[in-house]
Enzyme design. Structure first.
Site, short mmCIF file in Angstrom:
data_model
loop_
_atom_site.label_atom_id
_atom_site.label_comp_id
_atom_site.label_asym_id
_atom_site.label_seq_id
_atom_site.Cartn_x
_atom_site.Cartn_y
_atom_site.Cartn_z
N LEU A 41 -55.86 -30.46 -19.38
CA LEU A 41 -55.73 -31.81 -19.91
C LEU A 41 -56.79 -32.64 -19.20
CD1 LEU A 41 -54.01 -33.55 -21.85
CD2 LEU A 41 -52.53 -34.11 -19.90
N ASP A 42 -57.59 -33.37 -19.98
CA ASP A 42 -58.70 -34.12 -19.40
C ASP A 42 -58.22 -35.06 -18.29
OD1 ASP A 42 -60.48 -32.96 -21.14
OD2 ASP A 42 -60.33 -34.57 -22.62
N THR A 43 -59.10 -35.34 -17.36
CA THR A 43 -58.78 -36.22 -16.24
C THR A 43 -58.34 -37.60 -16.73
OG1 THR A 43 -60.43 -35.06 -14.90
CG2 THR A 43 -59.66 -37.18 -14.08
N ASP A 44 -58.97 -38.12 -17.79
CA ASP A 44 -58.63 -39.44 -18.31
C ASP A 44 -57.55 -39.40 -19.38
OD1 ASP A 44 -60.30 -38.19 -20.08
OD2 ASP A 44 -61.62 -39.91 -20.41
N SER A 45 -56.87 -38.27 -19.53
CA SER A 45 -55.73 -38.16 -20.43
C SER A 45 -54.46 -37.99 -19.60
CB SER A 45 -55.89 -36.98 -21.39
OG SER A 45 -57.03 -37.16 -22.21
#
Length: 217
Positions: A41-45
């Site tokens: 899961l993306d860092t900004d998600s």
């Protein structure tokens, strides 16, 4: 029986346990040795991330051929019209690949935890929320999809992967379940989003699952 950890990954946490020079890592949330993310899961998600120490379970979850549906609540800049939603549902040409058909619908703003830092808004541009269910998970796919149809993503929260759901976990909290591989969906099976229900945090993954709950460290 294999154990699976359901974590609500906070915004800004990078999906690794080794130290990172600029971001907190998963070890700031999960104090269980020998577990690894099954997918990313993306860092900004934000939202649901699955972890396990069992190789067979990790492979079953992460391998794209099993097509486990992933459900996202997406805050976008603007209000998508029917044509934009149809493009998302039919598949979007992102240049390097065309996305598979997806399930998409408008939803009311969900009752989520505050994000830190908060989303930056433009006073002259409205925002809205959609629910998007995809059966693949390429790098930054959801953000690329909404941008391609003209509605950039402001906030991205994953609320479910296959039969596993957040079930009210706060950021940094996690729950452990015992999982029987034989009970997992078969190839190509997918859950469709509820069309009439309002946006509420998803309910528990399944009756009979033994769960252990942990607060963030």
């Amino acid at each position: 029986m294999p154990q699976l950890i359901l974590l609500n990954k906070p915004y800004g946490v990078i999906c690794q346990f080794s130290d990172h020079p600029t971001h907190p890592t998963l070890k700031s949330c999960v104090d269980v040795p020998g577990v690894y993310p099954a997918g990313r899961l993306d860092t900004d998600s934000e939202g649901l991330l699955l972890l396990t120490g069992e190789g067979a379970l990790q492979h079953r979850i992460a391998d794209p051929r099993w097509k486990l549906p992933k459900t996202y609540w997406v805050q976008v800049e603007g209000v998508p019209d029917d044509a934009a939603l149809a493009r998302l549902a039919e598949g979007v040409d992102l240049g390097d690949f065309v996305t598979r058909p997806a399930a998409v619908r408008r939803i009311a703003p969900p009752a989520l935890w505050p994000r830190h830092p908060p989303v930056r808004f433009r006073k002259t541009v409205p925002d809205s929320w959609i629910e998007l269910v995809i059966s693949e998970g390429k790098n930054r796919q959801v953000r690329r999809m909404t941008a391609k149809v003209g509605y950039p993503t402001l906030r991205l929260v994953r609320v479910a992967i296959g039969p596993w759901r957040l079930d009210g976990l706060e950021p940094g909290q996690w729950r452990a379940l015992d999982v029987d591989l034989a009970d997992l969906p078969r190839v190509g099976q997918a859950e469709q989003p509820r069309r009439k229900a309002g946006p509420a945090l998803p309910r528990s993954a399944g009756s009979g699952a033994r769960a252990r709950f942990r607060k963030p460290r």
